[in-house]
Design an enzyme around this catalytic site. Structure first.
Site, PDB file in Angstrom:
ATOM      1  N   CYS A 129       0.842  -1.201   0.000  1.00  0.00           N
ATOM      2  CA  CYS A 129       0.000   0.000   0.000  1.00  0.00           C
ATOM      3  C   CYS A 129       0.880   1.255   0.000  1.00  0.00           C
ATOM      4  CB  CYS A 129      -0.937   0.007   1.201  1.00  0.00           C
ATOM      5  SG  CYS A 129      -2.318  -1.168   1.094  1.00  0.00           S
ATOM      6  N   HIS A 142      -0.469 -10.301  -4.487  1.00  0.00           N
ATOM      7  CA  HIS A 142       0.519  -9.999  -5.512  1.00  0.00           C
ATOM      8  C   HIS A 142       0.796 -11.238  -6.342  1.00  0.00           C
ATOM      9  CE1 HIS A 142       2.687 -11.109  -1.818  1.00  0.00           C
ATOM     10  NE2 HIS A 142       3.688 -11.533  -2.568  1.00  0.00           N
TER      11      HIS A 142
END
Length: 117
Positions: A12, A103
């Protein structure tokens, strides 16, 4: 809350520009950057900009965003001129997930054995 940035999340912070990364592609919904500990000549991570802890949470909560991530893995492979490559989603600590933000690893540029690790 799913989809919302997390203050303690490394990825983030990369999305927000607070931590540097070698970004190779960026779309409205995704960012792709080089892994800092590459396991192959090409090792790029493709992440959604929205925070989902793992691939299962992303698929359940935002399937259209999961599709964006997968589309970007192909774009990375094309940009890197990979004729074959592996896409890996580690889901859970037992599978090797260490950053709790979905991811996809795009690995290529060398022979990849099966089974992996």
């Amino acid at each position: 809350m799913p989809g919302e940035p997390q203050e303690d999340c490394l990825f983030c912070k990369i999305v927000a520009g607070q931590i540097p990364a070698t970004i190779v592609r960026e779309t409205e919904t995704t960012v792709a950057f080089r892994d800092i500990n590459p396991q192959a000549p090409t090792h790029v991570l493709v992440i959604p900009k929205a925070h989902y802890q793992d691939a299962a949470a992303l698929a359940a909560g935002a399937p259209e965003l999961a599709a964006d991530v997968l589309r970007e893995t192909q774009a990375v492979a094309d940009d890197e001129k990979l004729d074959s490559y592996r896409i890996v989603f580690n889901t859970g600590a037992g599978a090797g997930q260490t950053v709790w933000h979905t991811h996809a690893h795009v690995l290529g540029g060398r022979g990849l054995q099966w089974p992996p690790g």
